[in-house]
Design a protein around this motif. Structure first.
Motif, PDB file in Angstrom:
ATOM      1  N   ASP A  65      27.923  25.570  46.630  1.00 37.22           N
ATOM      2  CA  ASP A  65      27.026  24.513  47.100  1.00 37.22           C
ATOM      3  C   ASP A  65      26.939  24.493  48.624  1.00 37.22           C
ATOM      4  N   ALA A  66      26.258  23.481  49.154  1.00 34.03           N
ATOM      5  CA  ALA A  66      25.964  23.431  50.589  1.00 34.03           C
ATOM      6  C   ALA A  66      27.214  23.278  51.446  1.00 34.03           C
ATOM      7  N   ILE A  67      28.272  22.736  50.895  1.00 30.14           N
ATOM      8  CA  ILE A  67      29.500  22.555  51.675  1.00 30.14           C
ATOM      9  C   ILE A  67      30.530  23.645  51.378  1.00 30.14           C
ATOM     10  N   GLY A  68      30.086  24.684  50.670  1.00 32.14           N
ATOM     11  CA  GLY A  68      30.967  25.816  50.408  1.00 32.14           C
ATOM     12  C   GLY A  68      31.894  25.677  49.221  1.00 32.14           C
ATOM     13  N   LYS A  69      31.664  24.695  48.359  1.00 24.48           N
ATOM     14  CA  LYS A  69      32.517  24.499  47.184  1.00 24.48           C
ATOM     15  C   LYS A  69      32.001  25.344  46.023  1.00 24.48           C
ATOM     16  N   VAL A  70      32.891  26.077  45.392  1.00 26.63           N
ATOM     17  CA  VAL A  70      32.532  26.952  44.279  1.00 26.63           C
ATOM     18  C   VAL A  70      32.283  26.115  43.026  1.00 26.63           C
ATOM     19  N   GLY A  71      31.186  26.429  42.357  1.00 28.38           N
ATOM     20  CA  GLY A  71      30.831  25.692  41.157  1.00 28.38           C
ATOM     21  C   GLY A  71      31.512  26.223  39.913  1.00 28.38           C
ATOM     22  N   LEU A  72      31.076  25.746  38.766  1.00 27.37           N
ATOM     23  CA  LEU A  72      31.629  26.165  37.485  1.00 27.37           C
ATOM     24  C   LEU A  72      31.267  27.614  37.199  1.00 27.37           C
ATOM     25  N   SER A  73      32.178  28.340  36.592  1.00 27.33           N
ATOM     26  CA  SER A  73      31.954  29.756  36.306  1.00 27.33           C
ATOM     27  C   SER A  73      31.221  29.927  34.983  1.00 27.33           C
ATOM     28  N   SER A  74      30.764  31.142  34.738  1.00 30.42           N
ATOM     29  CA  SER A  74      30.103  31.459  33.472  1.00 30.42           C
ATOM     30  C   SER A  74      31.058  31.272  32.303  1.00 30.42           C
ATOM     31  N   TYR A  75      32.324  31.627  32.496  1.00 31.58           N
ATOM     32  CA  TYR A  75      33.308  31.476  31.427  1.00 31.58           C
ATOM     33  C   TYR A  75      33.478  30.010  31.045  1.00 31.58           C
ATOM     34  N   GLN A  76      33.511  29.125  32.034  1.00 32.42           N
ATOM     35  CA  GLN A  76      33.681  27.706  31.736  1.00 32.42           C
ATOM     36  C   GLN A  76      32.478  27.136  31.003  1.00 32.42           C
ATOM     37  N   LYS A  77      31.277  27.455  31.455  1.00 34.92           N
ATOM     38  CA  LYS A  77      30.073  26.905  30.833  1.00 34.92           C
ATOM     39  C   LYS A  77      29.897  27.416  29.407  1.00 34.92           C
ATOM     40  N   CYS A  78      30.092  28.708  29.194  1.00 35.10           N
ATOM     41  CA  CYS A  78      29.912  29.272  27.853  1.00 35.10           C
ATOM     42  C   CYS A  78      31.027  28.833  26.912  1.00 35.10           C
ATOM     43  N   THR A  79      32.259  28.739  27.418  1.00 32.60           N
ATOM     44  CA  THR A  79      33.365  28.316  26.570  1.00 32.60           C
ATOM     45  C   THR A  79      33.187  26.874  26.112  1.00 32.60           C
ATOM     46  N   SER A  80      32.825  25.983  27.023  1.00 34.69           N
ATOM     47  CA  SER A  80      32.641  24.586  26.630  1.00 34.69           C
ATOM     48  C   SER A  80      31.535  24.453  25.594  1.00 34.69           C
ATOM     49  N   THR A  81      30.452  25.194  25.770  1.00 35.21           N
ATOM     50  CA  THR A  81      29.337  25.115  24.834  1.00 35.21           C
ATOM     51  C   THR A  81      29.722  25.636  23.464  1.00 35.21           C
ATOM     52  N   ILE A  82      30.361  26.801  23.415  1.00 40.99           N
ATOM     53  CA  ILE A  82      30.705  27.403  22.129  1.00 40.99           C
ATOM     54  C   ILE A  82      31.759  26.579  21.415  1.00 40.99           C
ATOM     55  N   ARG A  83      32.676  25.971  22.152  1.00 42.96           N
ATOM     56  CA  ARG A  83      33.656  25.096  21.514  1.00 42.96           C
ATOM     57  C   ARG A  83      32.965  23.882  20.890  1.00 42.96           C
ATOM     58  N   MET A  84      32.007  23.302  21.599  1.00 42.31           N
ATOM     59  CA  MET A  84      31.291  22.145  21.066  1.00 42.31           C
ATOM     60  C   MET A  84      30.490  22.515  19.833  1.00 42.31           C
ATOM     61  N   LEU A  85      29.834  23.666  19.850  1.00 38.33           N
ATOM     62  CA  LEU A  85      29.026  24.082  18.713  1.00 38.33           C
ATOM     63  C   LEU A  85      29.891  24.507  17.530  1.00 38.33           C
ATOM     64  N   ALA A  86      31.013  25.158  17.801  1.00 37.43           N
ATOM     65  CA  ALA A  86      31.860  25.675  16.724  1.00 37.43           C
ATOM     66  C   ALA A  86      32.620  24.572  16.005  1.00 37.43           C
ATOM     67  N   TYR A  87      33.084  23.568  16.748  1.00 33.70           N
ATOM     68  CA  TYR A  87      33.940  22.552  16.156  1.00 33.70           C
ATOM     69  C   TYR A  87      33.280  21.182  16.045  1.00 33.70           C
ATOM     70  N   GLY A  88      32.106  21.001  16.653  1.00 36.47           N
ATOM     71  CA  GLY A  88      31.443  19.713  16.594  1.00 36.47           C
ATOM     72  C   GLY A  88      32.178  18.620  17.343  1.00 36.47           C
ATOM     73  N   VAL A  89      32.870  18.982  18.417  1.00 37.30           N
ATOM     74  CA  VAL A  89      33.654  18.009  19.174  1.00 37.30           C
ATOM     75  C   VAL A  89      32.762  17.286  20.174  1.00 37.30           C
ATOM     76  N   ALA A  90      33.285  16.211  20.748  1.00 36.81           N
ATOM     77  CA  ALA A  90      32.539  15.426  21.720  1.00 36.81           C
ATOM     78  C   ALA A  90      32.372  16.192  23.021  1.00 36.81           C
ATOM     79  N   ASP A  91      31.415  15.739  23.840  1.00 35.81           N
ATOM     80  CA  ASP A  91      31.093  16.462  25.062  1.00 35.81           C
ATOM     81  C   ASP A  91      32.186  16.381  26.117  1.00 35.81           C
ATOM     82  N   ASP A  92      33.096  15.418  25.999  1.00 33.38           N
ATOM     83  CA  ASP A  92      34.191  15.322  26.972  1.00 33.38           C
ATOM     84  C   ASP A  92      35.518  15.827  26.411  1.00 33.38           C
TER      85      ASP A  92
END
Length: 220
Positions: A65-92
């Motif tokens: 981002d603009a202040i040099g902070k690294v955002g979420l990685s591809s592994y984090q975004k895909c893992t959270s999504t697949i876990r939610m879809l596979a197990y039907g768990v809540a978004d948090d």
């Protein structure tokens, strides 16, 4: 800003490092069998899907981002999504481990579903063509099932949040409410047809009579 709560520093880099070392590192903590049990797929398949969505859209690529902070990685975004879809768990549910907020998980899941359809839909979300039919006939003939395209079966899918007024229709021999999924699959687990949503009170014959599985054949 006055009156606004401070942003929570979730230590995203720490979440990525932990996830990568546990599952994706060359000498990962969890074995391939454990990976399949946790993700409902193999590690090479996960990597292929992740690489595909990264090419299709820049959202799944890591950014600064603009202040040099690294955002979420591809592994984090895909893992959270697949876990939610596979197990039907809540978004948090994965917040404590993957270090993603509720809104970030929901945004990643919606984008992931649209991107997967755009990347893989032409190859996988389609009906069998003439070449597929010929190949399936030849394979099943060699296995002793001449003229067979695939195996058809029905299963009951639990409907946890079925509305109270509909529970009598969607409850039969099982303890909870379910809907019926009809599938035609080949020996390599490729699903060529699916019909989903019939009430639990129907048996396989009733589902087959309402299914569009033979529509193309009936119309020539």
């Amino acid at each position: 800003m006055p009156g606004r709560a401070a942003a929570l520093d979730r230590k995203r880099e720490r979440g990525h490092d932990m996830l990568f070392n546990d599952y994706f590192y060359r000498k990962a903590l969890f074995t391939p069998a454990m990976f399949r049990r946790c993700f409902w797929m193999s590690r090479p398949l996960f990597t292929r899907i992740m690489d595909g969505v990264k090419v299709y859209g820049s959202y799944f690529c890591v950014k600064v981002d603009a202040i040099g902070k690294v955002g979420l990685s591809s592994y984090q975004k895909c893992t959270s999504t697949i876990r939610m879809l596979a197990y039907g768990v809540a978004d948090d549910f994965v917040d404590e481990y993957i270090r993603m907020s509720k809104l970030s998980c929901l945004k990643a899941m919606y984008r992931f579903c649209r991107v997967v359809i755009g990347v893989f839909g032409e190859q996988y979300l389609r009906q069998p063509n003439a070449d597929d039919t010929t190949r399936l006939f030849s394979i099943n003939t060699s296995r002793g099932f001449s003229g067979m395209l695939g195996s058809i079966d029905c299963m009951h899918w639990e409907w946890k949040n079925c509305p109270f007024g509909w529970q009598g229709t969607y409850t039969d021999h099982s303890e909870g409410c379910t809907v019926i999924l009809e599938v035609v699959a080949s020996h390599d687990t490729w699903i060529w047809h699916s019909f989903f949503g019939m009430a639990d009170s129907h048996n396989d014959i009733n589902v087959l009579q309402r299914s569009p599985v033979f529509d193309r054949l009936a119309h020539g």
